[in-house]
Enzyme design. Sequence first.
Site, PDB file in Angstrom:
ATOM      1  N   CYS A  10       1.184  -0.786  -0.199  1.00  0.00           N
ATOM      2  CA  CYS A  10      -0.139  -0.292   0.344  1.00  0.00           C
ATOM      3  C   CYS A  10       1.046   1.020  -0.120  1.00  0.00           C
ATOM      4  O   CYS A  10       1.689   1.311   0.765  1.00  0.00           O
ATOM      5  CB  CYS A  10      -0.997   0.631   1.075  1.00  0.00           C
ATOM      6  N   CYS A  11       0.285   2.676  -0.924  1.00  0.00           N
ATOM      7  CA  CYS A  11       0.546   3.752  -0.477  1.00  0.00           C
ATOM      8  C   CYS A  11      -0.291   4.395  -0.711  1.00  0.00           C
ATOM      9  O   CYS A  11      -1.621   3.983  -0.112  1.00  0.00           O
ATOM     10  CB  CYS A  11       1.855   3.762  -1.802  1.00  0.00           C
ATOM     11  N   GLY A  12       0.311   5.499  -0.940  1.00  0.00           N
ATOM     12  CA  GLY A  12      -0.996   6.577  -0.544  1.00  0.00           C
ATOM     13  C   GLY A  12      -1.870   7.009  -2.048  1.00  0.00           C
ATOM     14  O   GLY A  12      -3.066   7.133  -2.306  1.00  0.00           O
ATOM     15  N   ASN A  14      -1.344   4.609  -5.189  1.00  0.00           N
ATOM     16  CA  ASN A  14      -1.500   3.019  -5.455  1.00  0.00           C
ATOM     17  C   ASN A  14      -0.865   3.763  -7.108  1.00  0.00           C
ATOM     18  O   ASN A  14      -1.358   2.606  -8.107  1.00  0.00           O
ATOM     19  CB  ASN A  14      -2.930   3.012  -5.729  1.00  0.00           C
TER      20      ASN A  14
END
Length: 95
Positions: A10-12, A14
């Site tokens: 995950c990241c802010g 994607n």
Amino acid sequence: MKKKYSIAICCGANIATSTIVTNRVKEWLTNEGIRAEFIKCKINELPNYKPDIVISTTPVPDPGCPVFNGVPFVTNTNTGPVKQQILDCLKAMED
């Protein structure tokens, strides 16, 4: 390890960061002989999935599974400690 693990990365947004982490983790785990399916998503999409572990580059609300810092995979520096933590966690899931 024989089990196939589900790993959410995950990241802010994607876009770039989660792609970098996914590619590096996928290559590393393949070299370790660990089978995994990868879920690449935004943090706010994580509740839609039930991964075995989460690797994230941003803070994660409790997903109900172990969470690992993905930043070392982005910078490609000092990955040893987080890799060992992930391996230890996956091994514990095998037992």
